[in-house]
Design an enzyme around this catalytic site. Structure first.
Site, PDB file in Angstrom:
ATOM      1  N   TYR A  83     -17.578  26.141  64.685  1.00 41.57           N
ATOM      2  CA  TYR A  83     -17.138  25.240  63.664  1.00 41.57           C
ATOM      3  C   TYR A  83     -18.255  24.149  63.571  1.00 41.57           C
ATOM      4  CZ  TYR A  83     -13.638  22.467  61.181  1.00 41.57           C
ATOM      5  OH  TYR A  83     -12.948  21.741  60.317  1.00 41.57           O
ATOM      6  N   SER A 193      -0.282  28.236  53.146  1.00 43.03           N
ATOM      7  CA  SER A 193      -0.835  27.396  54.355  1.00 43.03           C
ATOM      8  C   SER A 193      -0.233  26.243  54.813  1.00 43.03           C
ATOM      9  CB  SER A 193      -2.287  27.402  54.081  1.00 43.03           C
ATOM     10  OG  SER A 193      -2.719  26.581  53.015  1.00 43.03           O
ATOM     11  N   LYS A 380       3.695  30.371  61.801  1.00 44.62           N
ATOM     12  CA  LYS A 380       4.131  28.908  62.096  1.00 44.62           C
ATOM     13  C   LYS A 380       2.989  28.034  62.886  1.00 44.62           C
ATOM     14  CE  LYS A 380       8.752  30.388  63.292  1.00 44.62           C
ATOM     15  NZ  LYS A 380       9.864  30.285  64.230  1.00 44.62           N
TER      16      LYS A 380
END
Length: 390
Positions: A83, A193, A380
């Site tokens: 990232y 999403s 979730k």
């Protein structure tokens, strides 16, 4: 009677342990953090450690206690080292420098150092500094790295813990690129999403209509009902886009022939190429993700004949380039939506780490759930809570 508290020793990517005596009552009030010493597979590099109570805050700092902290997909990517945002080493664990996981979270101010204004014990705060290390029970922070969250009816800990990434991303993408009027349409993929669901709700609060794209699945009818309950206008699958003539006819009918001027993309690849063809003249296609891990490829004709504009959006960059006043206004706006019942809690599960659990058991619990998340086995949002911390 004494029990054993594990003392950290750094050995490569994992942490190994020595021991020293520690009382039972102290163990039940221990501070915890999820840490790593180098990036890699989270199931191999993450561990949970216990650390001492924070001393009183130095001048111009404050001590906070985290109430809930999400485990977001981007957090996993940070641990993996793939990232763009990178964490900083910290000496949270005495004698060793480690990375503390987590970017987002809700904390309560516990103690304020001299020179700090505008914050007091008991205030709820959220993080504005990227990669602040929220997977911990408590931290010492600078006041400029947190933002007080206004209390309001209906605002829960879950709302607060998830307030700085997904809802702001949705809100800013809806506002920063195209000025949309009531009854205009927004099109998005990845509509199920967390950002997608926030887009649906915020758009509905403004009287905007949404065309929402999701992948084909056995429970499509249930998902469609769920999204429409949030305010979605229409739902299609990526498979529906394969029939270009039919899709154009349907969409033209839904929009009464008025072109869609904003498309939001978190998928990329061929499905986004098909989606972009449904945009009208002078539209913006804003990308904030690439879940397909495929490049974004668009026909040149969309730029020549429809004057399409493409842009990227990253909420972390927004925080870096905007003033504290801008950030406070954004939080107030989102909290107002919550208090008006127009922005619901995300569907979630709370992962509680009991005060009596050993560091190794706690670490294994976290590694297990991140492994399942990485394999796409969790729909979730997962929120981390350390019980019994001081």
């Amino acid at each position: 009677m004494l029990q054993t508290l594990h003392r950290v020793t750094i050995l490569g990517p994992r942490l190994s342990f020595g021991s020293r005596p520690f009382s039972v009552s102290s163990i039940l009030r221990a501070n915890r953090a999820v840490v790593y010493t180098q990036t890699g597979d989270p199931s191999q590099v993450l561990t949970t450690v216990t650390y001492d109570a924070l001393p009183s805050p130095a001048p111009d700092t404050l001590n906070i206690r985290f109430l809930l902290a999400p485990i977001n997909p981007a957090d996993i990517n940070v641990v993996q080292g793939v990232y763009p945002a990178k964490p900083s080493l910290t000496s949270l664990v005495e004698g060793h420098e480690v990375f503390v996981g987590g970017n987002e979270g809700l904390a309560e101010v516990v103690q304020v150092g001299t020179g700090v204004s505008g914050l007091t014990s008991g205030d709820w705060v959220v993080m504005t500094k990227a990669q602040a290390g929220t997977w911990a029970s408590s931290r010492n922070v600078r006041p400029q790295d947190v933002l007080r969250l206004p209390r309001a009816d209906g605002l829960t800990e879950v709302h607060g813990a998830t307030m700085t990434v997904n809802p702001p991303t949705a809100y800013n993408m809806l506002n920063d690129f195209v000025t949309l009027e009531k009854d205009e349409w927004v099109m998005q993929n990845g509509a199920n999403s967390a950002v997608g669901q926030a887009v649906i709700q915020i758009a509905a609060s403004r009287g905007l209509k949404t065309l929402n794209l999701v992948r084909q699945r056995p429970d499509l009818d249930d998902l469609t009902r769920k999204l429409k309950a949030l305010g979605a206008t229409k739902v299609l699958t990526y498979d529906d886009l394969a029939d270009r003539a039919l899709t154009k006819t349907i969409v033209k009918d839904w929009t009464a022939g008025k072109g869609i001027r904003l498309g939001l993309n978190c998928v990329s690849g061929k499905d986004t190429t098909a989606m972009a063809r449904l945009l009208g003249d002078d539209a913006y296609l804003v990308s904030y993700g690439a879940m397909s891990k495929e490049p974004l490829s668009l026909p040149t004709s969309l730029f020549i004949f429809k004057n399409l504009t493409t842009a990227g959006f990253w909420q972390s960059r927004w925080y870096k380039t905007h003033t504290r006043e801008d950030k406070e206004n954004l939080m107030r706006t989102l909290v107002d939506l919550v208090s008006q019942g127009k922005l619901k809690e995300p569907e979630h599960e709370i992962l509680s780490i009991g005060a009596e659990e050993s560091d190794e058991a706690a670490g294994q619990k976290i590694r297990d759930i991140i492994t399942k998340m990485s394999a796409g086995q969790y729909g979730k949002k997962v929120l981390l809570r350390f019980e019994g911390a001081q």
